[in-house]
Design an enzyme around this catalytic site. Structure first.
Site: not given
Ligand code: FAS
Ligand code: PHB
Length: 392
Positions: A72, A201, A293, A297, A383
């Site tokens: 991704h 998200y 979450p 991580k 990220y």
């Protein structure tokens, strides 16, 4: 019995460390209290940073991950009815993440452990660590009613948040940092096509949601729920209605529903234990730290600890440098605290905990951090994961 390293726990930390040590000719025994099926039945992480991907490759266990994992190059964030993209290629020097379930990595590592014949004992009981602060630590355990003793050089406590390792460090020597959030995540796994090519998200007036996946045909969704919610009160229909009501109009029509393969509620917590070592005992992964979450991580931090402990043990055994163990805790904690902050920040930016001033700050943060190059770089670089430091 005698070995060089005893590893307590056959989750991803213990199995990855065990494979790396075995390949390097460092003898190790893994002790796991559950059955393999129980370990594999826990549906957890889904996003891999480049660090853990390279570690799994170095362990020689990457064939299926490289074949089935989904690279991704970005992630999407939805708020106020719109969706903005965080482009890793543009804002994280071309790095990427790989979507491949923790369950799959664990299964691949279990298979490798069995294939190489290195010792692993499941369904052990009463594991105890003796004299970790001496030069002759010992681990005892029971299996099928028989008592066993393993003399060893080092002990890797890969036994998760509820294990025995952290409690072996005297309370007077431990400093524990904790933040408990007033919500949990209700997770839902289904054999339905994901709503989008990338993770989304989001936060709506109804609450947080996350649209993730395990493959092109298996989706993983989350909505935040209050801590008094019970998973048995959430029928599949109720979950799909709630998730759909939180999605932006632009993607709601793409949601494909279906029966749940797994449903569970996980509380959100930030936790760190310092230090992460006591004599010849090293805490690894969830045994030492927990993150909400929201930053993807948890598993990636565990793999960072494995990287450091593995490279330190190489120096001990291959370069005859026993003093190298002294750097473990500080090395791990520098990386862990950055991920703890990022996970805490992402959680506060994407969850409405009821304070109306904080809710306005959320809108401001989301607008700035997804609307400016500076903001997007902050999200993207953390990220995809900060680089591992050199072990000297
Ligand atoms: P684990 O807890 O995975 O493994 C520890 C092992 O030790 C277990 O198999 C346990 O049975 C064993 N053990 C415990 N005590 C023992 C004893 N006394 N003797 C022998 N064995 C013992 N991370 C993400 O990145 N993304 C996510 O979405 C995500 N979702 C999560 C959801 C839930 C419900 C939970 C609990 C965690 C989630 N995490 C997520 C974090 C998770 O992936 C962990 O970071 C990861 O499992 C850490 O791996 P380990 O350190 O190996 O610990
Ligand atoms: C998941 O796919 O389970 C997942 C992905 C990203 C997260 C948390 C969970 O931040």
């Amino acid at each position: 019995m005698k070995t060089q390293v005893v590893i307590i726990g056959a989750g991803p930390s213990g199995l990855l460390l065990g494979q790396l040590l075995h390949n390097a000719g460092i003898d190790n025994i893994i002790l796991e209290r559950a059955t393999p099926d129980y370990v594999l039945g826990r549906i957890r992480a889904g996003v891999l940073e480049e660090g853990i991907v390279s570690m799994v490759r170095e362990a020689g266990v990457a064939e299926r991950m490289d074949r089935e994992g989904l690279p991704h190059g970005g992630v999407q964030i939805a708020f106020n009815g719109e969706i903005r993209r965080v482009d890793f290629h543009k804002h994280a020097n071309g790095k990427q993440v790989v979507v491949y379930g923790q369950t799959e990595i664990t299964a691949d590592l279990m298979e490798a452990r069995q294939a190489c014949g290195a010792p692993i004992h499941y369904k052990v009981e009463k594991v105890q660590i003796h004299d970790p602060d001496s030069d002759n630590p010992l681990v005892t355990y029971e299996k099928d009613g028989q008592q066993h003793r393993i003399a060893c050089d080092y002990i890797a406590g890969c036994d998760g948040f509820h294990g025995v390792s952290r409690k072996t460090i005297p309370e007077s020597l431990r400093t524990e940092y904790e933040k408990v959030y007033p919500v949990g995540w209700l997770g839902f796994l289904a054999d339905t096509p994901p709503i989008d090519e990338e993770l989304i998200y989001g936060v709506s007036d109804k609450g947080f949601f996350l649209c993730s996946m395990r493959s092109h045909t298996r989706s993983r969704y989350y909505v935040d729920v209050s801590l008094d919610e019970k998973v048995e009160d959430w029928s599949d229909d109720r979950f799909w209605e709630e998730l759909s009501s939180r999605l932006p109009e632009s993607v709601r029509g793409k949601l494909v529903t279906g029966p749940s393969l797994e449903k569970s509620i996980a509380p959100l917590r930030s936790y760190i234990c310092e230090p992460m070592q006591y004599g010849r005992l090293f805490l690894v992964g969830d045994a030492a730290h927990i993150v909400p979450p929201t930053g993807a991580k948890g598993l990636n931090l565990a793999s960072g600890d494995v990287n450091y402990l593995y490279r330190i043990l190489l120096k001990v055994y291959k370069e005859n440098r026993p003093e190298a163990i002294a750097q473990y805790s500080a090395l791990c904690l520098r990386r862990i605290w950055h991920a703890e902050r990022f996970s805490w920040w992402m959680t506060n930016m994407l969850h409405d905990f009821g304070d109306k001033f904080d809710r306005k700050l959320m809108d401001s943060e989301l607008d700035f951090y997804t609307g400016t190059d500076a903001g997007l770089s902050v999200i993207a670089e953390q990220y995809v994961g900060l680089p591992y430091e050199e072990v000297v």
